[in-house]
Design an enzyme around this catalytic site. Structure first.
Site, short mmCIF file in Angstrom:
data_model
loop_
_atom_site.label_atom_id
_atom_site.label_comp_id
_atom_site.label_asym_id
_atom_site.label_seq_id
_atom_site.Cartn_x
_atom_site.Cartn_y
_atom_site.Cartn_z
N PRO A 164 -16.16 112.05 -30.85
CA PRO A 164 -16.30 110.59 -30.73
C PRO A 164 -17.74 110.15 -30.98
CG PRO A 164 -15.26 111.54 -28.78
CD PRO A 164 -15.77 112.67 -29.59
N GLU A 165 -17.90 109.09 -31.75
CA GLU A 165 -19.22 108.50 -31.96
C GLU A 165 -19.21 107.11 -31.32
OE1 GLU A 165 -20.57 108.94 -36.05
OE2 GLU A 165 -19.35 110.73 -36.32
N HIS A 171 -4.19 119.98 -19.98
CA HIS A 171 -5.65 120.09 -19.91
C HIS A 171 -6.28 118.98 -19.07
CE1 HIS A 171 -5.42 123.21 -22.96
NE2 HIS A 171 -4.62 122.41 -23.64
N ARG A 177 -11.05 121.35 -25.22
CA ARG A 177 -12.11 122.34 -25.45
C ARG A 177 -13.19 122.34 -24.36
NH1 ARG A 177 -13.83 122.45 -31.65
NH2 ARG A 177 -14.94 124.26 -30.85
#
Ligand SMILES: [Zn+2]
Length: 271
Positions: free
Chosen positions: A2-3, A92, A111
């Site tokens: 994400p930016e 997760h 992750r």
């Protein structure tokens, strides 16, 4: 990863949903996602607090709690989702923040490069002060960019991605901004003329603004606070389009690796 536009999209959604909500129970299922405090202490700092506001600083979601702030960095694959209690947990799941009104704020991360932490006023000021200029703020001017880039010999694309200088611009939007500006990503930052620097500043602002309008770019992982994909990927002009014709001139777009990251550009339009 994400930016700025992706984080801004989540922040704007949460800013309409969270203020006024009181935090009840906090469950840390993945302790490695919490920085700064042990999981119990992290939970204790949040419990009972009321959300005042939700803002963005760089690529971080900042939940203001009146004095303290919860900061969430999504890392590579993090998602911060609103849910109702009792709804099935996502896989997760890392942290569950239950609100007194029956809703839940859930952080999950495949992750686990993301982080959550709580800061007081002093730690916040130190964190904030270590970050670069916000590209959608009034401080991000053509003059500032020209002067600041003028002190660096690194390639302009790498320069734009340095979070200590300009925040929130990552690999995707750096390539896109330089295409819009017509500036070759390999150019040393200090070789840009004032006119070129102005075009880069405008390119950055435009591409970020457009991407926010379309709720960000999803290739694989990014989701907004409702679990929906962003709509900007189809509107990218050069990123991940190596070998395809340039949308402006038809020349095949090129790909190269800079500082370990893929850059996409048109060797004809960008000088
Ligand atoms: Zn071209």
């Amino acid at each position: 990863m994400p930016e700025l536009p992706e984080v801004e999209t989540i922040v704007r959604d949460l800013a309409g949903l969270l203020p006024g909500a009181r935090i009840g129970r906090v469950d840390v299922l993945r302790p490695d996602l919490v920085d700064g405090d042990e999981p119990d202490a992290f939970a204790a700092r949040l419990k009972g607090r009321t959300v005042h506001d939700v803002a963005r600083r760089a690529k971080n979601i900042v939940v203001g709690l009146g004095g303290e702030r919860l900061i969430v960095n999504l890392g590579m694959t993090g998602r911060l989702l609103m849910a109702k209690s009792g709804e099935e947990d996502p896989s997760h799941l890392g942290v569950r923040i239950s609100l007194a009104d029956g809703r839940e704020l859930r952080y999950h991360d495949v992750r686990r490069f993301g982080r959550l932490w709580v800061v007081g006023e002093e730690a916040w000021r130190s964190f904030d002060g270590g970050l670069g200029v916000e590209p959608l703020s009034d401080d991000f001017t053509p003059e500032w960019l020209h002067a600041s880039a003028g002190r660096s010999r690194v390639p302009i694309k790498t320069w734009l991605m340095d979070q200590g200088r300009v925040v929130g611009v990552g690999n995707i939007y750096a390539s896109e901004a330089l295409f819009r500006a017509g500036v070759d990503p390999r150019r040393p930052a200090n070789t840009l003329s004032a006119t070129e620097a102005a075009r880069v500043a405008e390119g950055v602002r435009q591409v970020l603004t457009d991407a926010i309008e379309f709720r960000g770019t999803t290739f694989l992982d990014y989701r907004d606070a409702s679990g929906e994909r962003g709509g900007f990927a189809a509107r990218l002009k050069v990123y991940d389009r190596g070998g395809e014709p340039c949308p402006a001139c038809g020349t095949p777009l090129e790909r190269l690796v800079q500082a370990g990251r893929s850059t996409f550009f048109c060797g004809s339009c960008q000088r």
